[in-house]
Design a protein around this motif. Structure first.
Motif, PDB file in Angstrom:
ATOM      1  N   VAL A  84       6.431   7.210   5.039  1.00 52.01           N
ATOM      2  CA  VAL A  84       6.965   5.855   5.536  1.00 52.01           C
ATOM      3  C   VAL A  84       6.939   5.301   6.765  1.00 52.01           C
ATOM      4  O   VAL A  84       6.460   3.970   6.915  1.00 52.01           O
ATOM      5  CB  VAL A  84       8.056   5.570   4.508  1.00 52.01           C
ATOM      6  N   ARG A  88       8.039  -5.212   4.927  1.00 53.38           N
ATOM      7  CA  ARG A  88       6.828  -5.044   4.773  1.00 53.38           C
ATOM      8  C   ARG A  88       6.408  -4.232   3.407  1.00 53.38           C
ATOM      9  O   ARG A  88       7.281  -3.367   2.867  1.00 53.38           O
ATOM     10  CB  ARG A  88       6.086  -4.321   5.809  1.00 53.38           C
ATOM     11  N   ASP A 135       4.594  -1.713   2.796  1.00 52.57           N
ATOM     12  CA  ASP A 135       4.678  -0.169   2.598  1.00 52.57           C
ATOM     13  C   ASP A 135       5.979   0.251   2.896  1.00 52.57           C
ATOM     14  O   ASP A 135       6.019   1.749   3.210  1.00 52.57           O
ATOM     15  CB  ASP A 135       3.686   0.356   3.790  1.00 52.57           C
ATOM     16  N   TYR A 136       6.962  -0.703   3.214  1.00 51.25           N
ATOM     17  CA  TYR A 136       8.353   0.021   3.182  1.00 51.25           C
ATOM     18  C   TYR A 136       9.156   0.077   1.789  1.00 51.25           C
ATOM     19  O   TYR A 136      10.263  -0.231   1.543  1.00 51.25           O
ATOM     20  CB  TYR A 136       9.153  -0.823   4.241  1.00 51.25           C
TER      21      TYR A 136
END
Lengths: 164, 164
Positions: free
Chosen positions: B32, B126, B128-129
């Motif tokens: 992550v 975001r 991707d978090y």
């Protein structure tokens, strides 16, 4: 003093040893901040003089070298263009003459020159910090968050932001 | 691994020199965080070993002394009982066995013992978090603030809080 009566000032970005106490004195002079807060404000100057931290400053000094106001700020780690305005303070004897706006204008210019996109400032939601919140709003900040009971019970943290 | 399969672990609150790299490795293992974030996570261990900072930690180690997960936290300056949870990370190989909840439970207990009333955690908004945000929500955190474009354009800061 009205806003057309800003006295002649010398502007400086580098702290001097005497600023540690001068900063504590003008933070104290506002009547808004606690003794611990005034001490911490001076510590940021001391740590920059020591080289252990690297805060940015704008100091406004009168012709007889007295500190009239200052700002302390820095890029927030892990951000591309967000800056924290840790302190912006005008000596009580200089309130109401536009010095705060002039310090803010110079702070914004330096932040912009470094590629900054936003300046954040934090203060308390307590009734006795109303003048501090009003000052940030006067400088063009808007409230971005309110964290209840943050500092202690019934003492919220208000996060302000000014997008550049 | 299911939640009833937490392996035998040794719990520790004091960092060891080898934790600097071990922390970077497990932060990296989650997939992550950026390389800069993994480095910063290790720096907090190093600074505590050096004595230049004084972060609190909880380390969970396997019987063969491998770091399985950890938390890094501390009281937020100028607050009475607010704590920042800087990091809570479980090694990718240990995901899904309840270790995160166990680390969180022990973190909360130590914060409570020190008179703490709330734990704050910050992460990115975001896409991707998403797993990071889901992890905090799983641990009982709720969103307290959302600061758009904080880290960079289209990368908000989300502030989570868990009241104790």
């Amino acid at each position: 003093m009205s806003s057309d009566k800003l006295p002649p000032l010398a502007w400086d970005t580098l702290p001097r040893p005497e600023d540690v106490d001068a900063v504590r004195a003008i933070v104290h002079s506002t009547g808004v901040f606690s003794a611990e807060e005034a001490r911490v404000a001076g510590d940021l100057v001391q740590e920059t003089l020591d080289g252990t931290e690297d805060y940015a400053f704008i100091f406004a000094r009168t012709i007889n070298k007295k500190l009239a106001g200052y700002a302390c700020f820095g890029r927030i780690p892990l951000t591309e263009g967000s800056y924290d305005l840790y302190w912006i303070v005008v000596s009580a004897s200089m309130h109401g003459n536009g010095l705060g706006s002039e310090i803010m204008k110079r702070t914004e210019q330096r932040v912009k020159n470094s590629g900054g996109a936003a300046i954040y400032a934090e203060t308390s939601g307590r009734a006795d910090y109303a003048s501090s919140r009003k000052f940030y709003e006067h400088l063009g900040f808007t409230e971005a968050a309110n964290l209840p009971d943050f500092y202690r019970k019934n003492d919220a943290k208000i996060i302000y932001v000014k997008k550049l």
